[in-house]
Design an enzyme around this catalytic site. Sequence first.
Site, mmCIF file in Angstrom:
data_model
loop_
_atom_site.group_PDB
_atom_site.id
_atom_site.type_symbol
_atom_site.label_atom_id
_atom_site.label_comp_id
_atom_site.label_asym_id
_atom_site.label_seq_id
_atom_site.Cartn_x
_atom_site.Cartn_y
_atom_site.Cartn_z
ATOM 1 N N SER A 1 5.866 6.759 -0.915
ATOM 2 C CA SER A 1 6.147 5.790 0.141
ATOM 3 C C SER A 1 6.066 4.393 -0.452
ATOM 4 O O SER A 1 5.306 4.141 -1.384
ATOM 5 C CB SER A 1 5.147 5.923 1.292
ATOM 6 O OG SER A 1 3.826 5.647 0.835
ATOM 7 N N ALA B 1 0.854 -1.187 0.000
ATOM 8 C CA ALA B 1 0.000 0.000 0.000
ATOM 9 C C ALA B 1 0.886 1.231 0.000
ATOM 10 O O ALA B 1 1.504 1.535 1.002
ATOM 11 C CB ALA B 1 -0.918 0.005 1.218
ATOM 12 N N CYS B 2 0.976 1.903 -1.130
ATOM 13 C CA CYS B 2 1.908 3.017 -1.287
ATOM 14 C C CYS B 2 1.162 4.301 -1.645
ATOM 15 O O CYS B 2 -0.008 4.265 -2.010
ATOM 16 C CB CYS B 2 2.921 2.704 -2.383
ATOM 17 S SG CYS B 2 3.719 1.108 -2.225
ATOM 18 N N THR B 3 1.878 5.421 -1.560
ATOM 19 C CA THR B 3 1.311 6.711 -1.926
ATOM 20 C C THR B 3 2.349 7.508 -2.705
ATOM 21 O O THR B 3 3.528 7.495 -2.359
ATOM 22 C CB THR B 3 0.907 7.516 -0.673
ATOM 23 O OG1 THR B 3 0.039 6.732 0.138
ATOM 24 C CG2 THR B 3 0.202 8.811 -1.063
ATOM 25 N N ARG C 1 -5.876 7.852 2.129
ATOM 26 C CA ARG C 1 -4.544 8.410 1.912
ATOM 27 C C ARG C 1 -4.525 9.309 0.683
ATOM 28 O O ARG C 1 -3.847 10.344 0.659
ATOM 29 C CB ARG C 1 -3.523 7.270 1.768
ATOM 30 C CG ARG C 1 -3.201 6.585 3.086
ATOM 31 C CD ARG C 1 -2.125 5.524 2.949
ATOM 32 N NE ARG C 1 -2.625 4.280 2.389
ATOM 33 C CZ ARG C 1 -2.361 3.812 1.191
ATOM 34 N NH1 ARG C 1 -1.575 4.509 0.382
ATOM 35 N NH2 ARG C 1 -2.853 2.668 0.767
#
Length: 330
Positions: free
Chosen positions: A26, A8-10, A213
């Site tokens: 991230s 799970a990245c942003t 997010r």
Amino acid sequence: LLSKPILACTRAVYFGKENQTITGRSMDWSEDMDSHFYLFPRGMKREGGGNNNPIQWTSKYGSVITSIYEGGTADGMNEKGLVANLLFLTESVYPEKVDDRPVLYISAWAQYILDNYSSVKEAVEDLQKEEFLVKVSKAPNGIYGNVHLAISDENGDSAILEYIDGKLVIHHGKEYQILTNSPIYSEQLAINKYWKEVGTANMLPGTNRAADRFVRASYYINESTQTADPNEALATVASVIRNVSVPRGFKRENAPNLSTTIWRTYADQKNKRYFFEDTANPSLVWVNFDKLDFSSTGGVKKVILTNKEGLTGDLTSKFKSAEKFEFLTE
């Protein structure tokens, strides 16, 4: 075989004054990905992985990338300031091989972009021709890399590329500055629009879910002070990406889409500096492209990042000669 994603990245693009552009992201994952800096020069002979008619190319531009599992490019910037970021997308469905087009595994997707294009516009115009087939790669832990790709350039132009139901979908425009994970990008945009109408200035969704997010990153990156000072701009982007990161060691039952943030990167596309932040060793490190040799005679070089030896500061002079890795396949 593990079938559920644990990533799970942003990703967010910052627009400062005087063309100060920074892309931050991230990387959230359940284990160490053996990530390191690689410097890849111009003039490298490349192929897209595997023995199944791989696409072949010669790199036009040099780049510095962050590797994963010594078998893929997850993130990086080339010498023209083009940035590529891979993020997980459960809903990705890649095309079946039904014709004679060459194959590119997704472990090489970001590298192909960095090697071949100087701007988002140039990349989009070429990629939408779909002259090759993208195939999914499998990580050593057995997880298939269903991902979507974000690209941005020094002018702040941006594009999101997804494979939905076997078809390439491209969102191209400066407004597409945020990316997280599920759902697909068109639905993420709809969710963000809802929150804007509700009034994000007074209420922001606070969970670690991808949609939440997305909303927070979108709000904070645009409400933050827009500056021409590269150090202040870097600090701003870092604060936003940290805000949407998942605490180290975080665990929650029945939440396969959530994992701890293991590292973050920030690409200063105006000044050509590329930063890395390991959450197990939270000292910022970076390389300065102006002092790197991207010539075809310079060779492949590497800096080991995740050795837990307390790396800090400017690593530009720390690159050592290395062998290129082979891209992960199925």
